[in-house]
Motif scaffolding. Structure first.
Motif, PDB file in Angstrom:
ATOM      1  N   TYR A 166       3.499   3.922   0.280  1.00  0.00           N
ATOM      2  CA  TYR A 166       2.603   3.489   1.356  1.00  0.00           C
ATOM      3  C   TYR A 166       2.382   4.614   2.362  1.00  0.00           C
ATOM      4  CZ  TYR A 166       3.552  -1.148  -0.563  1.00  0.00           C
ATOM      5  OH  TYR A 166       3.680  -2.233  -1.400  1.00  0.00           O
ATOM      6  N   LEU A 167       3.429   5.356   2.671  1.00  0.00           N
ATOM      7  CA  LEU A 167       3.296   6.482   3.593  1.00  0.00           C
ATOM      8  C   LEU A 167       2.398   7.569   3.002  1.00  0.00           C
ATOM      9  CD1 LEU A 167       6.978   6.769   4.882  1.00  0.00           C
ATOM     10  CD2 LEU A 167       4.996   5.941   6.160  1.00  0.00           C
ATOM     11  N   LEU A 168       2.512   7.800   1.697  1.00  0.00           N
ATOM     12  CA  LEU A 168       1.646   8.782   1.043  1.00  0.00           C
ATOM     13  C   LEU A 168       0.189   8.322   1.055  1.00  0.00           C
ATOM     14  CD1 LEU A 168       3.913   9.771  -1.984  1.00  0.00           C
ATOM     15  CD2 LEU A 168       3.081  11.318  -0.209  1.00  0.00           C
ATOM     16  N   ILE A 169      -0.015   7.030   0.855  1.00  0.00           N
ATOM     17  CA  ILE A 169      -1.383   6.491   0.918  1.00  0.00           C
ATOM     18  C   ILE A 169      -1.975   6.704   2.305  1.00  0.00           C
ATOM     19  CG2 ILE A 169      -2.745   4.356   0.860  1.00  0.00           C
ATOM     20  CD1 ILE A 169      -0.882   3.368  -1.363  1.00  0.00           C
ATOM     21  N   LEU A 170      -1.165   6.472   3.346  1.00  0.00           N
ATOM     22  CA  LEU A 170      -1.638   6.674   4.718  1.00  0.00           C
ATOM     23  C   LEU A 170      -1.984   8.130   4.989  1.00  0.00           C
ATOM     24  CD1 LEU A 170       0.701   4.366   6.850  1.00  0.00           C
ATOM     25  CD2 LEU A 170      -1.766   4.168   6.578  1.00  0.00           C
ATOM     26  N   GLU A 171      -1.268   9.049   4.356  1.00  0.00           N
ATOM     27  CA  GLU A 171      -1.561  10.468   4.544  1.00  0.00           C
ATOM     28  C   GLU A 171      -2.968  10.813   4.061  1.00  0.00           C
ATOM     29  OE1 GLU A 171       0.064  13.107   5.888  1.00  0.00           O
ATOM     30  OE2 GLU A 171       1.591  11.733   6.660  1.00  0.00           O
ATOM     31  N   PHE A 172      -3.393  10.203   2.971  1.00  0.00           N
ATOM     32  CA  PHE A 172      -4.697  10.526   2.391  1.00  0.00           C
ATOM     33  C   PHE A 172      -5.793   9.559   2.828  1.00  0.00           C
ATOM     34  CE2 PHE A 172      -1.604  12.380  -0.554  1.00  0.00           C
ATOM     35  CZ  PHE A 172      -2.094  13.675  -0.663  1.00  0.00           C
ATOM     36  N   SER A 173      -5.384   8.353   3.237  1.00  0.00           N
ATOM     37  CA  SER A 173      -6.364   7.349   3.685  1.00  0.00           C
ATOM     38  C   SER A 173      -5.771   6.577   4.860  1.00  0.00           C
ATOM     39  CB  SER A 173      -6.710   6.403   2.523  1.00  0.00           C
ATOM     40  OG  SER A 173      -7.644   5.426   2.929  1.00  0.00           O
ATOM     41  N   PRO A 174      -5.931   7.095   6.086  1.00  0.00           N
ATOM     42  CA  PRO A 174      -5.276   6.512   7.270  1.00  0.00           C
ATOM     43  C   PRO A 174      -5.673   5.079   7.598  1.00  0.00           C
ATOM     44  CG  PRO A 174      -6.056   8.740   7.713  1.00  0.00           C
ATOM     45  CD  PRO A 174      -6.630   8.340   6.398  1.00  0.00           C
ATOM     46  N   THR A 175      -6.798   4.598   7.046  1.00  0.00           N
ATOM     47  CA  THR A 175      -7.263   3.236   7.356  1.00  0.00           C
ATOM     48  C   THR A 175      -6.960   2.259   6.217  1.00  0.00           C
ATOM     49  OG1 THR A 175      -9.480   3.750   6.507  1.00  0.00           O
ATOM     50  CG2 THR A 175      -9.084   4.103   8.864  1.00  0.00           C
ATOM     51  N   PRO A 190      -8.920  -0.784  -1.733  1.00  0.00           N
ATOM     52  CA  PRO A 190      -8.611  -1.318  -3.078  1.00  0.00           C
ATOM     53  C   PRO A 190      -7.354  -0.699  -3.700  1.00  0.00           C
ATOM     54  CG  PRO A 190     -10.959  -0.882  -2.866  1.00  0.00           C
ATOM     55  CD  PRO A 190     -10.305  -0.319  -1.638  1.00  0.00           C
ATOM     56  N   PHE A 191      -7.187   0.613  -3.547  1.00  0.00           N
ATOM     57  CA  PHE A 191      -6.016   1.260  -4.134  1.00  0.00           C
ATOM     58  C   PHE A 191      -4.725   0.743  -3.499  1.00  0.00           C
ATOM     59  CE2 PHE A 191      -2.881   4.736  -4.353  1.00  0.00           C
ATOM     60  CZ  PHE A 191      -2.785   4.855  -5.727  1.00  0.00           C
ATOM     61  N   ALA A 192      -4.734   0.602  -2.155  1.00  0.00           N
ATOM     62  CA  ALA A 192      -3.547   0.080  -1.465  1.00  0.00           C
ATOM     63  C   ALA A 192      -3.243  -1.343  -1.918  1.00  0.00           C
ATOM     64  CB  ALA A 192      -3.767   0.123   0.047  1.00  0.00           C
ATOM     65  N   GLN A 193      -4.268  -2.139  -2.135  1.00  0.00           N
ATOM     66  CA  GLN A 193      -4.060  -3.512  -2.581  1.00  0.00           C
ATOM     67  C   GLN A 193      -3.413  -3.550  -3.965  1.00  0.00           C
ATOM     68  OE1 GLN A 193      -8.041  -5.045  -2.293  1.00  0.00           O
ATOM     69  NE2 GLN A 193      -7.877  -5.518  -0.112  1.00  0.00           N
ATOM     70  N   VAL A 194      -3.833  -2.634  -4.844  1.00  0.00           N
ATOM     71  CA  VAL A 194      -3.245  -2.583  -6.179  1.00  0.00           C
ATOM     72  C   VAL A 194      -1.763  -2.216  -6.095  1.00  0.00           C
ATOM     73  CG1 VAL A 194      -3.235  -1.313  -8.365  1.00  0.00           C
ATOM     74  CG2 VAL A 194      -5.404  -2.040  -7.355  1.00  0.00           C
ATOM     75  N   VAL A 195      -1.431  -1.211  -5.275  1.00  0.00           N
ATOM     76  CA  VAL A 195      -0.041  -0.790  -5.127  1.00  0.00           C
ATOM     77  C   VAL A 195       0.809  -1.928  -4.558  1.00  0.00           C
ATOM     78  CG1 VAL A 195       1.510   0.834  -3.968  1.00  0.00           C
ATOM     79  CG2 VAL A 195      -0.677   1.633  -4.863  1.00  0.00           C
ATOM     80  N   VAL A 196       0.246  -2.691  -3.623  1.00  0.00           N
ATOM     81  CA  VAL A 196       0.986  -3.794  -3.001  1.00  0.00           C
ATOM     82  C   VAL A 196       1.276  -4.896  -4.002  1.00  0.00           C
ATOM     83  CG1 VAL A 196       0.801  -5.669  -1.324  1.00  0.00           C
ATOM     84  CG2 VAL A 196       0.214  -3.347  -0.645  1.00  0.00           C
ATOM     85  N   PHE A 229       7.272  -3.408   5.650  1.00  0.00           N
ATOM     86  CA  PHE A 229       6.200  -3.973   4.837  1.00  0.00           C
ATOM     87  C   PHE A 229       6.575  -3.983   3.361  1.00  0.00           C
ATOM     88  CE2 PHE A 229       2.185  -3.225   2.417  1.00  0.00           C
ATOM     89  CZ  PHE A 229       1.644  -4.493   2.587  1.00  0.00           C
ATOM     90  N   SER A 230       7.260  -2.932   2.919  1.00  0.00           N
ATOM     91  CA  SER A 230       7.657  -2.842   1.517  1.00  0.00           C
ATOM     92  C   SER A 230       8.600  -3.974   1.128  1.00  0.00           C
ATOM     93  CB  SER A 230       8.318  -1.488   1.254  1.00  0.00           C
ATOM     94  OG  SER A 230       8.747  -1.394  -0.083  1.00  0.00           O
ATOM     95  N   PHE A 231       9.622  -4.227   1.928  1.00  0.00           N
ATOM     96  CA  PHE A 231      10.592  -5.260   1.572  1.00  0.00           C
ATOM     97  C   PHE A 231      10.015  -6.666   1.755  1.00  0.00           C
ATOM     98  CE2 PHE A 231      13.569  -1.721   2.058  1.00  0.00           C
ATOM     99  CZ  PHE A 231      14.318  -1.887   0.906  1.00  0.00           C
ATOM    100  N   VAL A 232       9.103  -6.827   2.714  1.00  0.00           N
ATOM    101  CA  VAL A 232       8.408  -8.112   2.849  1.00  0.00           C
ATOM    102  C   VAL A 232       7.581  -8.384   1.593  1.00  0.00           C
ATOM    103  CG1 VAL A 232       6.528  -9.276   4.078  1.00  0.00           C
ATOM    104  CG2 VAL A 232       8.363  -8.200   5.361  1.00  0.00           C
ATOM    105  N   THR A 233       6.953  -7.330   1.064  1.00  0.00           N
ATOM    106  CA  THR A 233       6.160  -7.475  -0.162  1.00  0.00           C
ATOM    107  C   THR A 233       7.055  -7.675  -1.378  1.00  0.00           C
ATOM    108  OG1 THR A 233       4.456  -6.040   0.783  1.00  0.00           O
ATOM    109  CG2 THR A 233       4.395  -6.382  -1.591  1.00  0.00           C
ATOM    110  N   LEU A 234       8.142  -6.907  -1.443  1.00  0.00           N
ATOM    111  CA  LEU A 234       9.049  -6.968  -2.595  1.00  0.00           C
ATOM    112  C   LEU A 234       9.657  -8.358  -2.749  1.00  0.00           C
ATOM    113  CD1 LEU A 234      10.203  -5.064  -4.794  1.00  0.00           C
ATOM    114  CD2 LEU A 234      12.127  -4.635  -3.270  1.00  0.00           C
ATOM    115  N   THR A 235       9.932  -9.018  -1.626  1.00  0.00           N
ATOM    116  CA  THR A 235      10.500 -10.366  -1.659  1.00  0.00           C
ATOM    117  C   THR A 235       9.429 -11.446  -1.642  1.00  0.00           C
ATOM    118  OG1 THR A 235      10.726 -10.278   0.758  1.00  0.00           O
ATOM    119  CG2 THR A 235      12.647  -9.654  -0.540  1.00  0.00           C
TER     120      THR A 235
END
Length: 230
Positions: free
Chosen positions: A139-148, A186-192, A168-174
């Motif tokens: 998620y941090l890497l995604i923010l580096e390339f796409s801040p929004t 869209p890419f962030a949604q796929v990763v989530v 956010f990661s652990f909220v999603t993981l559980t």
């Protein structure tokens, strides 16, 4: 748990180190004290060291992980001394690779292998924490390339944003999904949703591994008793 890291208690130390890393990241955000950021960097390096010492019994990965940790430490020093911001992406990629290598090594040692004990049960918790940490770095890497790409999570230096990404990661993981942070691109949604799937799948794998190991233990005990009776 003895004072020395052995093959019988290594996952206790590793899990504790990962928990301390997560707690220190949250304190860094809440207290906003300058030296806490440096402390977080030191604790990150210590986490690497504990992981390395804990996994020294797995010779196949030890040297590789050691190399990654040394390179990460050098980059962290360069950023601290020369303030080279371009090192952030490289540091996150190295951390992700390190955690992935650690995850793979632990999984090979505890899932569907041998008998189950308390150390392996704690190791399964370390695996879960590593899963959450790896996705947090994604998620941090995604923010580096796409801040929004996310609502509720601004683009900052990765160390300052690590706690938000981990939350956010652990909220999603559980699969809790509070909704205060949400993917937009869209890419962030796929990763989530891939992380949510991985979280459910991981629980199924761990339960199957524990049940299989328990049945194996019972079969071994029954066989031994039959041989003694015979």
């Amino acid at each position: 748990m003895a004072g020395k890291i052995t093959a019988e208690n290594n996952f206790y130390y590793m899990t504790l180190a990962l928990i301390v890393l997560l707690v220190s990241a949250s304190l860094d955000m809440v207290l906003e004290i300058k030296w806490l950021d440096a402390l977080f960097q030191v604790l990150t390096i210590l986490t690497f060291v504990v992981c390395l010492v804990s996994l020294r019994f797995d010779k196949a990965w030890y040297r590789f992980l050691m190399t990654l940790a040394v390179i990460w430490a050098v980059l962290a020093l360069m950023k601290a001394v020369f303030d080279v911001q371009q090192t952030d992406i490289a540091m996150m990629l190295l951390m992700f690779t390190f955690f992935f290598g650690t995850f793979k090594s632990i999984a090979r040692q505890i899932l569907f292998t041998g008998t189950i004990d308390n150390n392996k049960v704690v190791g399964s918790l370390a695996l879960f924490l590593l899963l959450g940490l790896m996705w947090a770095l994604l998620y941090l890497l995604i923010l580096e390339f796409s801040p929004t790409s996310f609502t509720g999570m601004e683009h900052k230096a990765w160390g300052e944003n690590f706690s938000n990404a981990a939350y956010f990661s652990f909220v999603t993981l559980t699969t809790l999904g509070y909704g205060d942070i949400s993917p937009v691109s869209p890419f962030a949604q796929v990763v989530v949703y891939l992380e949510a799937i991985a979280g459910v799948f991981y629980m199924a794998i761990v339960v199957a591994s524990l049940v299989g190991a328990s049945q194996s233990n019972q079969s071994s005990v029954s066989t031994s008793q039959e041989e003694n009776d015979g």
